[in-house]
Design a protein around this motif. Structure first.
Motif, PDB file in Angstrom:
ATOM      1  N   GLU A   1      49.870  31.602  44.416  1.00  0.00           N
ATOM      2  CA  GLU A   1      50.115  31.489  42.976  1.00  0.00           C
ATOM      3  C   GLU A   1      49.536  32.676  42.214  1.00  0.00           C
ATOM      4  O   GLU A   1      48.460  33.157  42.515  1.00  0.00           O
ATOM      5  N   SER A   2      50.294  33.109  41.218  1.00  0.00           N
ATOM      6  CA  SER A   2      49.886  34.244  40.404  1.00  0.00           C
ATOM      7  C   SER A   2      49.667  33.813  38.966  1.00  0.00           C
ATOM      8  O   SER A   2      50.292  32.868  38.486  1.00  0.00           O
ATOM      9  N   GLU A   3      48.801  34.555  38.302  1.00  0.00           N
ATOM     10  CA  GLU A   3      48.526  34.271  36.912  1.00  0.00           C
ATOM     11  C   GLU A   3      48.384  35.601  36.185  1.00  0.00           C
ATOM     12  O   GLU A   3      47.737  36.517  36.703  1.00  0.00           O
ATOM     13  N   GLU A   4      48.984  35.703  35.016  1.00  0.00           N
ATOM     14  CA  GLU A   4      48.852  36.946  34.262  1.00  0.00           C
ATOM     15  C   GLU A   4      47.695  36.829  33.290  1.00  0.00           C
ATOM     16  O   GLU A   4      47.486  35.773  32.689  1.00  0.00           O
ATOM     17  N   MET A   5      46.957  37.915  33.165  1.00  0.00           N
ATOM     18  CA  MET A   5      45.816  37.912  32.243  1.00  0.00           C
ATOM     19  C   MET A   5      45.414  39.356  31.982  1.00  0.00           C
ATOM     20  O   MET A   5      45.910  40.266  32.646  1.00  0.00           O
ATOM     21  N   SER A   6      44.528  39.539  31.036  1.00  0.00           N
ATOM     22  CA  SER A   6      44.059  40.889  30.767  1.00  0.00           C
ATOM     23  C   SER A   6      43.202  41.355  31.932  1.00  0.00           C
ATOM     24  O   SER A   6      42.685  40.545  32.704  1.00  0.00           O
ATOM     25  N   ALA A   7      43.051  42.662  32.068  1.00  0.00           N
ATOM     26  CA  ALA A   7      42.241  43.214  33.147  1.00  0.00           C
ATOM     27  C   ALA A   7      40.814  42.683  33.071  1.00  0.00           C
ATOM     28  O   ALA A   7      40.216  42.317  34.082  1.00  0.00           O
ATOM     29  N   ALA A   8      40.286  42.610  31.845  1.00  0.00           N
ATOM     30  CA  ALA A   8      38.914  42.133  31.681  1.00  0.00           C
ATOM     31  C   ALA A   8      38.785  40.684  32.147  1.00  0.00           C
ATOM     32  O   ALA A   8      37.804  40.304  32.793  1.00  0.00           O
ATOM     33  N   ALA A   9      39.808  39.877  31.841  1.00  0.00           N
ATOM     34  CA  ALA A   9      39.771  38.478  32.257  1.00  0.00           C
ATOM     35  C   ALA A   9      39.843  38.366  33.781  1.00  0.00           C
ATOM     36  O   ALA A   9      39.181  37.515  34.382  1.00  0.00           O
ATOM     37  N   ALA A  10      40.631  39.232  34.400  1.00  0.00           N
ATOM     38  CA  ALA A  10      40.739  39.204  35.864  1.00  0.00           C
ATOM     39  C   ALA A  10      39.398  39.533  36.503  1.00  0.00           C
ATOM     40  O   ALA A  10      38.973  38.873  37.454  1.00  0.00           O
ATOM     41  N   VAL A  11      38.719  40.537  35.967  1.00  0.00           N
ATOM     42  CA  VAL A  11      37.396  40.901  36.484  1.00  0.00           C
ATOM     43  C   VAL A  11      36.434  39.725  36.338  1.00  0.00           C
ATOM     44  O   VAL A  11      35.699  39.379  37.265  1.00  0.00           O
ATOM     45  N   ALA A  12      36.490  39.085  35.187  1.00  0.00           N
ATOM     46  CA  ALA A  12      35.591  37.953  34.943  1.00  0.00           C
ATOM     47  C   ALA A  12      35.879  36.815  35.920  1.00  0.00           C
ATOM     48  O   ALA A  12      34.964  36.168  36.440  1.00  0.00           O
ATOM     49  N   ARG A  13      37.162  36.581  36.182  1.00  0.00           N
ATOM     50  CA  ARG A  13      37.526  35.508  37.104  1.00  0.00           C
ATOM     51  C   ARG A  13      37.026  35.784  38.514  1.00  0.00           C
ATOM     52  O   ARG A  13      36.485  34.909  39.197  1.00  0.00           O
ATOM     53  N   ILE A  14      37.207  37.010  38.969  1.00  0.00           N
ATOM     54  CA  ILE A  14      36.747  37.365  40.320  1.00  0.00           C
ATOM     55  C   ILE A  14      35.236  37.187  40.410  1.00  0.00           C
ATOM     56  O   ILE A  14      34.706  36.625  41.375  1.00  0.00           O
ATOM     57  N   ALA A  15      34.544  37.656  39.374  1.00  0.00           N
ATOM     58  CA  ALA A  15      33.087  37.542  39.367  1.00  0.00           C
ATOM     59  C   ALA A  15      32.672  36.076  39.433  1.00  0.00           C
ATOM     60  O   ALA A  15      31.737  35.707  40.143  1.00  0.00           O
ATOM     61  N   GLN A  16      33.398  35.254  38.704  1.00  0.00           N
ATOM     62  CA  GLN A  16      33.083  33.822  38.661  1.00  0.00           C
ATOM     63  C   GLN A  16      33.331  33.179  40.035  1.00  0.00           C
ATOM     64  O   GLN A  16      32.534  32.379  40.510  1.00  0.00           O
ATOM     65  N   ILE A  17      34.434  33.559  40.664  1.00  0.00           N
ATOM     66  CA  ILE A  17      34.767  32.999  41.976  1.00  0.00           C
ATOM     67  C   ILE A  17      33.667  33.290  42.992  1.00  0.00           C
ATOM     68  O   ILE A  17      33.304  32.437  43.799  1.00  0.00           O
ATOM     69  N   TYR A  18      33.105  34.495  42.917  1.00  0.00           N
ATOM     70  CA  TYR A  18      32.119  34.882  43.927  1.00  0.00           C
ATOM     71  C   TYR A  18      30.686  34.589  43.504  1.00  0.00           C
ATOM     72  O   TYR A  18      29.757  34.888  44.244  1.00  0.00           O
ATOM     73  N   ASP A  19      30.531  34.034  42.347  1.00  0.00           N
ATOM     74  CA  ASP A  19      29.192  33.678  41.900  1.00  0.00           C
ATOM     75  C   ASP A  19      28.627  32.613  42.846  1.00  0.00           C
ATOM     76  O   ASP A  19      29.175  31.529  42.965  1.00  0.00           O
ATOM     77  N   GLY A  20      27.566  32.961  43.546  1.00  0.00           N
ATOM     78  CA  GLY A  20      26.935  31.985  44.437  1.00  0.00           C
ATOM     79  C   GLY A  20      27.518  31.934  45.837  1.00  0.00           C
ATOM     80  O   GLY A  20      27.023  31.204  46.687  1.00  0.00           O
ATOM     81  N   VAL A  21      28.545  32.718  46.112  1.00  0.00           N
ATOM     82  CA  VAL A  21      29.108  32.725  47.471  1.00  0.00           C
ATOM     83  C   VAL A  21      28.285  33.639  48.371  1.00  0.00           C
ATOM     84  O   VAL A  21      27.981  34.751  47.959  1.00  0.00           O
TER      85      VAL A  21
END
Length: 445
Positions: free
Chosen positions: A425-445
């Motif tokens: 699945e794909s989602e469109e978002m601003s570049a800044a939002a994509a960076v934030a999402r990736i950071a959030q996904i790996y937070d604590g991994v």
RNA sequence: CGGAGCGUAGCGCAGCCUGGUAGCGCACCUGCUUCGGGAGCAGGGGGUCGGAGGUUCGAAUCCUCUCGCUCCGACCA
């Protein structure tokens, strides 16, 4: 890492010799290169994942209170003559002579050597309990190596050894290992089920194997369908608390789960029919309690409070680190390639530049790349001058869990595309939002 | 270790039966056109056919030996 400067020799076609999917994908994704039967070079991306697995194993062992050291790959034969295994081990042991005609061997395991280290330096019960481990290459001259790194002759293994005064202490060490292993596999995104096992040449009564369910597994397994659903989760475990640790072991070993070696139809029949499952599994670890087998034959003793001298209680515990790569891929792939769990992925995400050389997309990609790295993340930026299809195919093959796609079409609307490798699945978002999402996904991994 | 098979360009393969001096696809290099899911055209480079010996005027091809690898079975992190 910029892909144009990396060394990732991917193959478009399937190498003829690879039969099972993990072997095929590791070769195609440029992770390994075979050098001889069952012996592999680890190319940069394979090496990166291997090191990551090693790191997780280390972290969980240290968390459980176990102490790392490093023993050599080559061992003198005399140690093995002492334990009686030099003759018992057979042709699986690679025997070597040095220039002085001394008998040496490439270690298939390290019980003898660790016992030697122990007896040289430990004399009192006051120094117990003690659990030492290392992650080192082993060699077992298998008759028929196969399945890539899943059954290599040379393999990387974590092996740990506990030394305790009493049987109860040693059984606590056994339980501690079981819990630390459960946690290790879970962090890697694997479901590994402890199953009662047969003891084999290492000897001992109490032993469990950890099996990852996969159709291509070498062992037939019989289990209660409720077992794979058991999770350790992020609960805090006090590894010194015997009751707590034993309780977790009980939680994970009470329901029926056995390999064909220990399968008991009568007991299995007591499992409610709707929960009975038969499948196949890959063995990725084993724990043993073997009492005084080696300490007696090799004189590893301690002085007790009353002044007498007793052989120590021991156990040994192993995780096949290199094999885990194969098991991970067997459990996480589709027809396009690998799908790494976040916990072990070689790169946190991929950046695909759909129009290399275009000022706008180049700048957007560079910005993403820098932003992710500034957050301590490790992206793989596909900056090659390739067409979109080729870049997508490469990303799918190597299996990074997240992909950011940057193209002129999206940039015109101020968006990039974030795609999950697993769901597609794909989602469109601003570049800044994509960076934030990736950071959030790996937070604590 | 028993059984089966395969070694020809980086990868995937054809040629071998019926000997005549090596070919296809992908990849690689150059140019042009393309460019949101492994592009098209044109040109180009690369192989002592796993190795050794033999038969022959001539061997990738036939024979012998040897090395390596894969698969199926019995054994193992």
């Amino acid at each position: 890492m910029r892909l144009s400067r990396y060394f990732l020799p991917v193959l478009k076609e399937n190498p003829a010799e690879a039969q099972i999917v993990s072997h095929r994908l590791m070769l195609r994704a440029g992770m390994i290169k075979q050098q001889a039967a069952g012996i592999y070079s680890w190319l940069p991306m394979g090496f990166k994942v291997l090191k990551r697995l090693e790191q997780i194993v280390h972290e969980e062992q240290v968390r459980a209170g176990h102490i790392p050291l490093l023993m050599p790959t080559l061992q003198p034969a005399d140690l093995w003559r002492e334990s009686g295994r030099y003759d018992d081990y057979g042709q699986e042991m690679l025997r070597i002579k040095d220039r002085h005609d001394r008998d040496m061997l490439y270690g298939p395991t390290n019980e003898e050597m660790i016992t030697d280290i122990f007896r040289s330096h430990v004399n009192s019960y006051k120094d117990l309990p003690l659990t030492l481990y290392h992650i080192q290459w082993k060699f077992r001259d298998e008759v028929r190596p196969r399945f890539g790194v899943m059954r290599g002759r040379e393999f990387l293994m974590k092996d740990g050894y506990n030394f305790d005064l009493t049987r109860e202490d040693a059984l606590h060490a056994y339980n501690r290992h079981m819990v630390s292993y459960l946690r290790t596999y879970e962090r890697m995104g694997l479901t590994a089920i402890p199953m009662r096992a047969a003891s084999g040449p290492i000897g001992g009564d109490n032993t469990h194997e950890f099996l990852v369910l996969a159709d291509t597994g070498e062992s037939e397994v019989f289990y209660d369908a409720r077992v794979p659903a058991l999770k350790l989760g992020d609960r805090a475990v006090d590894y010194d608390n015997r009751e707590e640790v034993a309780g977790i072991c009980e939680e994970f070993t009470t329901l029926y789960a056995r390999t064909d070696e220990t399968h008991d139809e009568a007991v299995y029949a007591e499992v409610p029919e709707e929960h009975r499952k038969v499948g196949r599994g890959i063995e990725v670890g084993q724990i043993f309690y073997f009492g005084t087998k080696y300490s007696e034959s090799m004189g590893a003793t301690v002085v007790t409070p009353d002044g007498s001298r007793v052989p120590v209680e021991m156990g040994s515990h192993g995780i096949g680190v290199s094999r885990l790569l194969g098991a991970l891929i067997e459990a996480n792939h589709d027809d396009k390639g690998i799908i790494w769990p976040e916990g072990v992925t070689p790169f946190h995400c991929g950046i695909v530049n759909l129009k290399q050389g275009d000022t706008g997309t180049d700048a957007a990609c560079e910005g993403l790349y820098k932003a992710l790295r500034d957050l301590g993340l490790d992206p793989l930026y596909d900056d090659r001058d390739e067409r979109a299809g080729a870049k997508f195919a490469t990303m799918d093959l190597i299996g990074l869990p997240w992909r950011i796609t940057v193209g002129p079409r999206g940039l015109a609307n101020g968006v990039v595309e974030l795609t999950s490798r697993r769901s597609g699945e794909s989602e469109e978002m601003s570049a800044a939002a994509a960076v934030a999402r990736i950071a959030q996904i790996y937070d604590g991994v």
